[in-house]
Design a protein around this motif. Structure first.
Motif, PDB file in Angstrom:
ATOM      1  N   UNK A  50       0.716  -1.312   0.005  1.00 16.24           N
ATOM      2  CA  UNK A  50       0.057   0.117   0.124  1.00 16.24           C
ATOM      3  C   UNK A  50       0.723   1.297   0.067  1.00 16.24           C
ATOM      4  N   UNK A  51       0.598   2.185  -0.987  1.00 16.77           N
ATOM      5  CA  UNK A  51       1.398   3.414  -0.878  1.00 16.77           C
ATOM      6  C   UNK A  51       0.540   4.544  -1.687  1.00 16.77           C
ATOM      7  N   UNK A  52       1.066   5.582  -1.795  1.00 16.83           N
ATOM      8  CA  UNK A  52       0.234   6.768  -2.439  1.00 16.83           C
ATOM      9  C   UNK A  52       0.147   6.530  -3.856  1.00 16.83           C
ATOM     10  N   UNK A  53       1.061   5.461  -4.555  1.00 10.70           N
ATOM     11  CA  UNK A  53       0.647   5.223  -5.910  1.00 10.70           C
ATOM     12  C   UNK A  53      -0.711   4.824  -6.435  1.00 10.70           C
ATOM     13  N   UNK A 164      -1.593   2.887  17.164  1.00 14.27           N
ATOM     14  CA  UNK A 164      -0.341   2.894  16.466  1.00 14.27           C
ATOM     15  C   UNK A 164       0.609   1.548  17.096  1.00 14.27           C
ATOM     16  N   UNK A 165       0.677   1.341  18.345  1.00 14.49           N
ATOM     17  CA  UNK A 165       1.549   0.199  18.890  1.00 14.49           C
ATOM     18  C   UNK A 165       0.490  -1.093  18.915  1.00 14.49           C
ATOM     19  N   UNK A 166      -0.530  -1.072  18.978  1.00 14.96           N
ATOM     20  CA  UNK A 166      -1.467  -2.330  19.295  1.00 14.96           C
ATOM     21  C   UNK A 166      -1.507  -2.940  17.864  1.00 14.96           C
ATOM     22  N   UNK A 222      -4.115   5.897  14.005  1.00 12.60           N
ATOM     23  CA  UNK A 222      -2.959   5.304  14.485  1.00 12.60           C
ATOM     24  C   UNK A 222      -2.630   4.042  14.085  1.00 12.60           C
ATOM     25  N   UNK A 223      -3.569   3.088  14.103  1.00 11.86           N
ATOM     26  CA  UNK A 223      -3.520   1.988  13.557  1.00 11.86           C
ATOM     27  C   UNK A 223      -3.122   1.759  12.152  1.00 11.86           C
ATOM     28  N   UNK A 224      -3.508   2.584  11.554  1.00  7.83           N
ATOM     29  CA  UNK A 224      -3.197   2.414   9.974  1.00  7.83           C
ATOM     30  C   UNK A 224      -1.553   2.639   9.600  1.00  7.83           C
ATOM     31  N   UNK A 225      -1.170   3.710  10.242  1.00  7.77           N
ATOM     32  CA  UNK A 225      -0.121   4.330  10.345  1.00  7.77           C
ATOM     33  C   UNK A 225       0.914   3.500  10.880  1.00  7.77           C
ATOM     34  N   UNK A 229       4.135   1.256   9.158  1.00  9.91           N
ATOM     35  CA  UNK A 229       5.306   1.352   9.701  1.00  9.91           C
ATOM     36  C   UNK A 229       6.052   0.086  10.325  1.00  9.91           C
ATOM     37  N   UNK A 230       5.267  -0.857  11.078  1.00  6.49           N
ATOM     38  CA  UNK A 230       5.748  -2.087  11.715  1.00  6.49           C
ATOM     39  C   UNK A 230       5.876  -3.107  10.427  1.00  6.49           C
TER      40      UNK A 230
END
Length: 324
Positions: A50-53, A164-166, A222-225, A229-230
């Motif tokens: 997944x990206x901005x493409x 973000x962390x969960x 937060x979860x999506x970001x 990242x993870x």
């Protein structure tokens, strides 16, 4: 990415429901359920891609082609099932925590105990760095459980951090997102927010719905970001430092046992968003020192059941790994 018919998407949603149920319960990983059901690799690959493409592809080839290229039908069906499961189970868990706390926390305790054994078992080579990593992970985790929270579990920025962390549970078999929420003190707040939203939805209270919906949206962002990242970082860690990564995770779970110990003594209270006094800081005590009825035999039974359930899940996962 594979093409699917309605039946296959329906089955994906059922797998999402199973993952959502796992993620609501500390100690059971949605990533493990994804692995058992055979969608783990596709999930990781899709998230990582997944990206901005996507918007460029949408503009050039149309929404249908972009949707197919990024396998969004797969994610929609899967995460739709997860959402349905979480919304359905959150109220039941909140009720159980209020009316049968010792039984519920004992059940969670058994799940985490089993997780420690099974995650630690995957460590390939035991050496001094691995032992040090376990000890450091346990110490850091334990200190988090006894430290006063850096913010209210119901505050907007704290919910963003929690999401973000969960979300690590989605991409890492063996560790639960609910466990992470427990560790940072956000579990009951997130469950409560989900229940507030569903209650407002049922009553038609637009004000309450907007407030709870905003918090859930912040948690979801937060979860999506965190997911993006993870997904790259954990893949890199596992490829290059698998034993050390597993050691740290094992240590985290060992230290967090203090957080889910069934017998607690409240040190201080806080006022939640409903104006109710709820426990803020607690410390673990022995059953003999517990001010209420310790229900020791019930606690032992629920711990055993929790341990056994995770044992069964891990057995299924091991069977799937087997070439037979």
């Amino acid at each position: 990415m594979p093409g699917r018919n309605f039946r296959q998407y329906f089955l994906l949603s059922l797998k999402g429901i199973a993952m959502g149920a796992a993620d609501v319960v500390p100690g059971v990983s949605g990533g493990t359920i994804a692995f058992i059901s055979g969608i783990y690799e596709e999930l990781i690959e899709t998230i990582h891609g997944l990206d901005l493409g996507f918007f460029k592809s949408w503009k050039k080839d149309g929404i249908k082609a972009a949707w197919s290229k990024y396998n969004l039908g797969f994610l929609t069906a899967l995460f739709g099932g997860i959402l349905v499961s979480i919304l359905s189970l959150a109220k039941a868990i909140a009720w159980l925590l209020e009316h049968h706390p010792i039984a519920v926390w004992s059940f969670f305790f058994g799940l985490i105990l089993a997780s420690i054994i099974y995650v630690g078992r995957d460590i390939g080579k035991w050496n001094i760095p691995v032992v040090v990593a376990i000890l450091l992970g346990a110490i850091i985790s334990y200190m988090i459980t006894i430290t006063e929270p850096i913010g209210s579990p119901e505050s907007t920025w704290f919910l963003f951090l929690a999401g973000f962390v969960a979300i690590i549970a989605m991409i890492l078999p063996g560790i639960s997102g609910a466990f992470i929420l427990l560790l940072i003190g956000a579990y009951t707040a997130v469950i409560g927010t989900v229940n507030d939203f569903t209650a407002a939805l049922g009553s038609g209270d637009s004000s309450a719905m907007g407030s709870a919906g905003l918090k859930l949206t912040v948690f979801a962002i937060g979860a999506v970001i965190g997911l993006k990242v993870f997904s790259g970082g954990l893949n890199w860690m596992f490829k290059n430092y698998k034993d050390l990564t597993l050691a740290v995770l094992t240590g985290f779970m060992i230290g967090a046992l203090n957080k889910i110990w069934p017998w607690k003594q409240v040190i201080s209270y806080r006022t939640n968003s409903h104006g109710e006094e709820v426990p803020f800081l607690e410390r673990s005590v022995w059953p003999a020192d517990y001010t209420g009825e310790p229900k020791l035999m019930l606690a032992i039974g629920m711990t055993t059941i929790g341990f056994g359930i995770l044992f069964a899940i891990e057995f299924l996962a091991a069977s799937r790994k087997s070439p037979d």
